[in-house]
Design a protein around this motif. Structure first.
Motif, mmCIF file in Angstrom:
data_model
loop_
_atom_site.group_PDB
_atom_site.id
_atom_site.type_symbol
_atom_site.label_atom_id
_atom_site.label_comp_id
_atom_site.label_asym_id
_atom_site.label_seq_id
_atom_site.Cartn_x
_atom_site.Cartn_y
_atom_site.Cartn_z
ATOM 1 N N LEU A 86 0.837 -1.206 0.000
ATOM 2 C CA LEU A 86 0.000 0.000 0.000
ATOM 3 C C LEU A 86 0.873 1.258 0.000
ATOM 4 O O LEU A 86 0.530 2.272 -0.615
ATOM 5 N N ILE A 87 2.021 1.164 0.692
ATOM 6 C CA ILE A 87 2.944 2.309 0.680
ATOM 7 C C ILE A 87 3.620 2.428 -0.676
ATOM 8 O O ILE A 87 3.650 3.504 -1.283
ATOM 9 N N ASN A 88 4.185 1.316 -1.138
ATOM 10 C CA ASN A 88 4.895 1.270 -2.423
ATOM 11 C C ASN A 88 4.367 0.088 -3.229
ATOM 12 O O ASN A 88 4.564 -1.057 -2.823
ATOM 13 N N PRO A 89 3.616 0.349 -4.299
ATOM 14 C CA PRO A 89 3.644 1.558 -5.127
ATOM 15 C C PRO A 89 2.543 2.588 -4.882
ATOM 16 O O PRO A 89 2.657 3.708 -5.392
ATOM 17 N N VAL A 164 2.154 23.563 -2.117
ATOM 18 C CA VAL A 164 1.471 22.260 -2.130
ATOM 19 C C VAL A 164 2.364 21.197 -2.763
ATOM 20 O O VAL A 164 2.510 20.091 -2.246
ATOM 21 N N GLY A 165 2.987 21.545 -3.884
ATOM 22 C CA GLY A 165 3.895 20.604 -4.546
ATOM 23 C C GLY A 165 5.073 20.245 -3.664
ATOM 24 O O GLY A 165 5.473 19.073 -3.581
ATOM 25 N N VAL A 166 5.639 21.252 -2.983
ATOM 26 C CA VAL A 166 6.766 20.997 -2.074
ATOM 27 C C VAL A 166 6.327 20.091 -0.930
ATOM 28 O O VAL A 166 7.028 19.140 -0.555
ATOM 29 N N ALA A 167 5.141 20.360 -0.360
ATOM 30 C CA ALA A 167 4.628 19.541 0.747
ATOM 31 C C ALA A 167 4.416 18.095 0.313
ATOM 32 O O ALA A 167 4.743 17.152 1.055
ATOM 33 N N LEU A 168 3.883 17.904 -0.896
ATOM 34 C CA LEU A 168 3.669 16.542 -1.404
ATOM 35 C C LEU A 168 4.997 15.819 -1.609
ATOM 36 O O LEU A 168 5.123 14.631 -1.280
ATOM 37 N N ALA A 169 5.988 16.525 -2.162
ATOM 38 C CA ALA A 169 7.304 15.904 -2.385
ATOM 39 C C ALA A 169 7.939 15.491 -1.067
ATOM 40 O O ALA A 169 8.490 14.387 -0.943
ATOM 41 N N LEU A 170 7.860 16.361 -0.052
ATOM 42 C CA LEU A 170 8.444 16.035 1.248
ATOM 43 C C LEU A 170 7.653 14.930 1.954
ATOM 44 O O LEU A 170 8.241 14.070 2.626
ATOM 45 N N ALA A 171 6.328 14.940 1.787
ATOM 46 C CA ALA A 171 5.511 13.872 2.374
ATOM 47 C C ALA A 171 5.862 12.523 1.748
ATOM 48 O O ALA A 171 5.878 11.493 2.435
ATOM 49 N N SER A 172 6.174 12.525 0.450
ATOM 50 C CA SER A 172 6.553 11.267 -0.206
ATOM 51 C C SER A 172 7.857 10.722 0.365
ATOM 52 O O SER A 172 8.050 9.509 0.460
ATOM 53 N N THR A 173 8.775 11.620 0.784
ATOM 54 C CA THR A 173 10.028 11.142 1.374
ATOM 55 C C THR A 173 9.780 10.481 2.725
ATOM 56 O O THR A 173 10.472 9.533 3.091
ATOM 57 N N LEU A 174 8.797 10.972 3.471
ATOM 58 C CA LEU A 174 8.445 10.340 4.741
ATOM 59 C C LEU A 174 7.890 8.939 4.513
ATOM 60 O O LEU A 174 8.219 7.997 5.239
ATOM 61 N N TRP A 176 8.504 7.024 1.902
ATOM 62 C CA TRP A 176 9.581 6.163 1.400
ATOM 63 C C TRP A 176 10.490 5.721 2.541
ATOM 64 O O TRP A 176 10.925 4.574 2.596
ATOM 65 N N ALA A 177 10.762 6.645 3.465
ATOM 66 C CA ALA A 177 11.572 6.289 4.635
ATOM 67 C C ALA A 177 10.831 5.268 5.506
ATOM 68 O O ALA A 177 11.438 4.304 5.996
ATOM 69 N N LEU A 178 9.522 5.466 5.696
ATOM 70 C CA LEU A 178 8.731 4.512 6.473
ATOM 71 C C LEU A 178 8.723 3.145 5.820
ATOM 72 O O LEU A 178 8.814 2.109 6.504
ATOM 73 N N TYR A 179 8.658 3.129 4.488
ATOM 74 C CA TYR A 179 8.681 1.862 3.749
ATOM 75 C C TYR A 179 9.959 1.079 4.061
ATOM 76 O O TYR A 179 9.915 -0.124 4.317
ATOM 77 N N TRP A 180 11.102 1.752 4.052
ATOM 78 C CA TRP A 180 12.365 1.048 4.292
ATOM 79 C C TRP A 180 12.533 0.639 5.750
ATOM 80 O O TRP A 180 13.154 -0.379 6.045
ATOM 81 N N ILE A 181 11.965 1.413 6.674
ATOM 82 C CA ILE A 181 12.003 1.008 8.076
ATOM 83 C C ILE A 181 11.168 -0.257 8.285
ATOM 84 O O ILE A 181 11.608 -1.220 8.922
ATOM 85 N N LEU A 182 9.962 -0.259 7.723
ATOM 86 C CA LEU A 182 9.105 -1.445 7.836
ATOM 87 C C LEU A 182 9.692 -2.623 7.077
ATOM 88 O O LEU A 182 9.519 -3.784 7.478
ATOM 89 N N LEU A 195 7.566 -8.563 -5.497
ATOM 90 C CA LEU A 195 6.517 -9.102 -6.366
ATOM 91 C C LEU A 195 5.226 -9.296 -5.582
ATOM 92 O O LEU A 195 4.137 -8.935 -6.058
ATOM 93 N N VAL A 196 5.315 -9.836 -4.375
ATOM 94 C CA VAL A 196 4.121 -10.034 -3.548
ATOM 95 C C VAL A 196 3.508 -8.689 -3.164
ATOM 96 O O VAL A 196 2.280 -8.509 -3.228
ATOM 97 N N CYS A 197 4.350 -7.725 -2.782
ATOM 98 C CA CYS A 197 3.864 -6.382 -2.429
ATOM 99 C C CYS A 197 3.068 -5.759 -3.572
ATOM 100 O O CYS A 197 1.953 -5.258 -3.377
ATOM 101 N N PHE A 198 3.635 -5.779 -4.773
ATOM 102 C CA PHE A 198 2.987 -5.169 -5.920
ATOM 103 C C PHE A 198 1.704 -5.909 -6.286
ATOM 104 O O PHE A 198 0.696 -5.292 -6.641
ATOM 105 N N SER A 199 1.740 -7.237 -6.186
ATOM 106 C CA SER A 199 0.548 -8.034 -6.513
ATOM 107 C C SER A 199 -0.585 -7.763 -5.540
ATOM 108 O O SER A 199 -1.757 -7.630 -5.945
#
Length: 307
Positions: A86-89, A164-174, A176-182, A195-199
Motif C-alpha cells: 500500500l505504501i509502495n507503489p 502544495v507541490g513541495v509539501a507533497l514531495a516532502l511527504a513522499s520522502t516520509l 519512502w523512509a517509512l517503507y524502508w524502516i518497515l 513481487l508479492v507487495c505489488f501483486s
C-alpha cells in the motif's frame, strides 16, 4: 547452503557495473515522469507501471525458479507485505507523481533526495535511535537545501513558488523512509517480496484509479511512459542495485555513486524536455548531497572512534 550452491564471490568491478546501470536508469525517470504526466494522470501512471512491474518481477522470479516461494510469503508475511504494498507503489508514487505534476521536475526530484534525512528523523520515534551531531548537521544542510529549492533562491522573502507541490514531495520522502524502516522486518528474498507487495497492492490501485480518475487511457505515449517507469524505476533499477550491494567489496563507494543520478537527471530534463536548470536547484541539490555525504562520513568516523 545446499551442496550444489556456490558461495557468492565478491567482485567490486561487477558491483560497480550493476550500480552504474541502476544510476543510469534512475537518471532517466524524472524525465519519464514529467513526459508521461502530459498524457496520463498520476494514478493512471501508477496502474500501468504496477502491472508492468508485476510482469517483469514475475518473469525474473520464474527465471530464478522462485515462484514456488510466493504461497509461503503470503502465509507468513501477508499482512506486512500488504502494508508495504500500500505504501509502495500506491501511496508513495501517488504523492510523488502529484508533486511532479505541480512542480518543475528538477525541483521534485531534488526534494525527493531528502528521503534519507527523513529516514534519520523517523528512526528516532520508530526505532529508538538517537540523533548524532552528524545527523543534526545533515538535517540543517538538507532542509536548508529544500528551502533554497522551494523558494527558488528567494530566501529573504520566503516566497514559496508552489507550497502544495513541495509539501507533497516532502511527504513522499516520509512514506519512502517509512517503507524502508518497515521493510527491515521482512524476511527472505527481496525480489520475491517486492513481487508479492505489488501483486497485493494491485486491487487497491485498480480501485483508486476508478475512484480518483477513470480507465480511459487512450494515449499511446502514456502507455509507453508508464511501461518504461514500471520496467526501469520500479523493476530493473531495484534489481541492479540489490546485485550491486550483493557483489560489493566496499559498499560505501558503491552507495556514493547514487549522487551522480540527480545531476545526470538535470541534464536530461534540459536536453529532452527543455526545462531550464535553475541556479537555485543546483545550490539546493548541492546542499542536500553535502548533507548526505557529511552524515555518512562523520557517522563512519564516529563509529571507528567508538570501537
Amino acid at each position: 547452503m545446499s551442496a550444489n550452491q556456490q558461495p557468492l564471490v565478491k567482485n567490486q568491478k561487477t558491483a560497480v557495473l550493476f550500480a552504474l546501470a541502476a544510476v543510469a536508469m534512475w537518471s532517466t525517470v524524472a524525465t519519464a515522469f514529467k513526459v508521461t504526466l502530459s498524457y496520463f494522470s498520476p494514478i493512471q501512471m501508477i496502474l500501468v507501471a504496477t502491472v508492468t512491474s508485476i510482469v517483469l518481477l514475475g518473469g525474473i522470479c520464474c527465471w530464478q525458479k522462485k515462484l514456488s516461494l510466493l504461497p509461503s510469503y503470503l502465509k507468513q508475511q501477508g499482512s506486512l507485505l500488504l502494508l508495504l504494498g500500500l505504501i509502495n507503489p500506491l501511496f508513495y508514487y501517488l504523492l510523488l507523481f502529484q508533486a511532479y505534476d505541480l512542480l518543475p521536475a528538477q525541483q521534485a526530484q531534488a526534494l525527493n533526495y531528502t528521503w534519507a534525512i527523513s529516514l534519520t528523523l523517523l528512526a528516532v520515534p520508530l526505532l529508538g535511535q538517537k540523533l548524532t551531531k552528524a545527523d543534526g548537521l545533515a538535517i540543517l544542510l538538507g532542509y536548508g537545501g529544500v528551502l533554497v529549492i522551494a523558494t527558488q533562491g528567494d530566501l529573504l522573502a520566503l516566497d514559496f513558488q508552489n507550497p502544495v507541490g513541495v509539501a507533497l514531495a516532502l511527504a513522499s520522502t516520509l512514506l519512502w523512509a517509512l517503507y524502508w524502516i518497515l521493510n527491515t522486518r521482512q524476511q527472505g528474498d527481496p525480489i520475491v517480496a517486492l513481487l508479492v507487495c505489488f501483486s497485493l497492492s494491485l486491487p487497491f490501485v485498480l480501485f483508486a484509479t476508478w475512484y480518483i480518475d477513470d480507465f480511459q487511457m487512450m494515449a499511446w505515449q502514456g502507455w509507453v511512459g508508464g511501461i518504461y517507469i514500471g520496467i526501469f524505476e520500479m523493476g530493473l533499477a531495484f534489481v541492479c542495485w540489490l546485485n550491486a550491494m550483493k557483489y560489493a567489496e566496499h559498499t560505501a563507494s558503491i552507495s556514493n555513486l547514487i549522487f551522480v543520478s540527480p545531476f545526470a537527471s538535470l541534464f536530461l530534463l534540459n536536453w529532452i524536455i527543455g526545462e531550464p536548470i535553475y541556479a537555485s536547484t543546483l545550490v539546493g541539490l548541492g546542499l542536500i548531497i553535502a548533507a548526505l555525504l557529511s552524515q555518512q562520513w562523520l557517522n563512519r568516523k564516529l563509529s571507528r572512534t567508538s570501537e
